[in-house]
Design a protein around this motif. Structure first.
Motif: not given
Length: 452
Positions: A142-153
């Motif tokens: 699952k992609l997340c972080g600075n790539i546009g998908f908030p990590a905490s979500s």
């Protein structure tokens, strides 16, 4: 989601909204914190703040009143773009209030192991590559972080069967405390964001926080093409997995046009779906992660050979009458454009370059420009870029904007040529961001297709 109890009935200030601020506020509220959100955008123009208020979360908008910190907050979670010399952040730190970014929250609630990717260039591409290879190998990334998908979500929804593949900026990493990925990747380290960090040493220190809590059970993947990586390798408790395009290492490496992992041939470098020497480095880091995670060679080859790139980062943008277009609008500095050009035959490239004038010359780029078929130059920095073109002996044409540049480049191109938008400059002289600049390029290509 791990049901952490430490935030129950605890006063937390979320400073700055955007995607990460909203995600942090909603997660903290769910975890029982007493949340206050402070955002500079006026409430009437702030639909996110309005939505949070409707959810029962306190919001203060339009300014950042320092007296707000008199309310005995136990924690401040800030948007990573807010600097540490911001008066609110400075006052919080003076008062001993911990200052985090929302990736720390993501780590605390995540049931899934984390693969963290950081670096100066290539982290978005590498993050995406890793996710695609892991998914090809049935690993539920699952992609997340600075790539546009908030990590905490994303972390809230992830299970133990998933893997969080998290792009991390230096700004995000500075706001971590217990954050511990199982695998960390540092693509490369170049002098950038010095205006934020103050020095290259401080920037490197921020990036190196990615491994601060790692143990011998964890792994850090380092690009040994850089001397700085070798010096960092001895400063971590984690296992070091080296990658290199220049020598055989005990990890992932390039040899005679083939990609290997610890002596085992994985695939030909020419089979990678995106061009450029930098993408060989990105692929090697991806291979290192994949092999550690137990992905078989066939899945690695299938994913990397069909990898189409990331939008605005050497994105294949189509072909018209034998002329190929690449959108590399995200190349906002000289190094990124150098790496982009390394993947092409200069004699068949028409380069679109120029943008925000930051006062720097482009002498470092001159050797990479030599032999180009032509350049189309635009933006505030045009006089400086033209000086570099003159030194490289390359002819050029002026353009008013990206749309004009794209049309002129296509008119100059012949079958077999490549039109490459790789500006080597930020976009802010003409465009809100590099995405808008790249979208103008893509839109113009579609218009040209309609006129052919």
């Amino acid at each position: 989601m791990n049901q952490v109890k430490q935030f129950e009935n605890t006063k937390v200030l979320v400073l700055g909204l955007a995607k990460s601020g909203e995600a942090a506020a909603r997660l903290l509220d769910k975890l029982g914190a007493i949340v206050t959100v402070n955002d500079g955008k006026p409430f009437d123009e702030n639909p996110t703040a309005q939505s949070l208020l409707e959810a029962g979360i306190r919001v203060i908008c339009g300014s950042h009143p320092l007296e707000l910190l008199d309310e005995d907050f136990a924690l401040l979670v800030k948007n990573p773009g807010i600097r540490y010399d911001n008066p609110m952040v400075e006052k919080a730190l003076q008062r001993g209030i911990p200052v985090w970014t929302e990736v720390e929250l993501a780590y605390l609630v995540s049931e899934a192991p984390i693969i963290g990717i950081t670096g100066s260039n290539g982290k978005t591409t590498t993050t995406t590559m890793i996710a695609e290879v892991l998914n090809q190998g049935q690993k539920s990334a699952k992609l997340c972080g600075n790539i546009g998908f908030p990590a905490s979500s994303v972390a809230q929804e992830a299970t133990k069967e998933d893997v969080l593949v998290m792009e991390l900026s230096s700004f995000q990493l500075m706001g971590t405390k217990e954050f511990r990925p199982h695998i960390a990747v540092i693509t490369n380290l170049m002098p950038t964001h010095i205006d934020y960090h103050g020095s290259f040493e401080e920037y490197v220190a921020a990036k190196w926080r990615i491994q601060e809590q790692m143990t011998a059970d964890d792994m850090v993947i380092l690009n040994m093409n850089q001397e700085i990586a070798a010096s960092l390798a001895s400063k971590t408790k984690a296992q070091v997995i080296p990658v290199s395009t220049q020598e055989i290492v005990d990890g992932a490496y390039l040899l005679d046009g083939q990609l290997y992992f610890k002596g085992e041939r994985i695939m030909a470098a020419s089979d990678i779906g995106v061009p450029g020497s930098h993408n060989i480095e990105n692929a090697l880091a991806t291979i290192a992660v994949a092999k550690v995670m137990g992905v078989d060679n066939q899945a690695i080859h299938e994913a990397l050979s069909t990898f189409g790139g990331v939008k605005h980062r050497l994105q294949h943008a189509g072909q018209i009458n034998g002329v190929t277009f690449y959108n590399d609008s995200k190349s906002t500095n000289i190094l990124a454009t150098q790496k982009a050009l390394s993947g092409f035959d200069n004699s068949k490239v028409i380069l679109i370059a120029g943008g925000l004038d930051r006062g720097n010359e482009f002498d470092e780029l001159v050797p990479d420009l030599v032999g180009l078929k032509h350049m189309v130059i635009l933006g505030e920095s045009a006089p400086r870029v033209k000086r570099a073109a003159d030194k490289a002996g390359v002819s050029y044409t002026d353009a008013q904007d990206v749309a004009d540049a794209t049309k002129k480049a296509y008119q100059l191109a012949e079958t077999g040529d490549t039109v490459l938008l790789s500006p080597a400059n930020a976009s802010w002289d003409m465009y809100v961001n590099f995405e808008v600049r790249g979208d103008s390029f893509l839109k113009t290509i579609e218009e040209l297709k309609g006129n052919k």
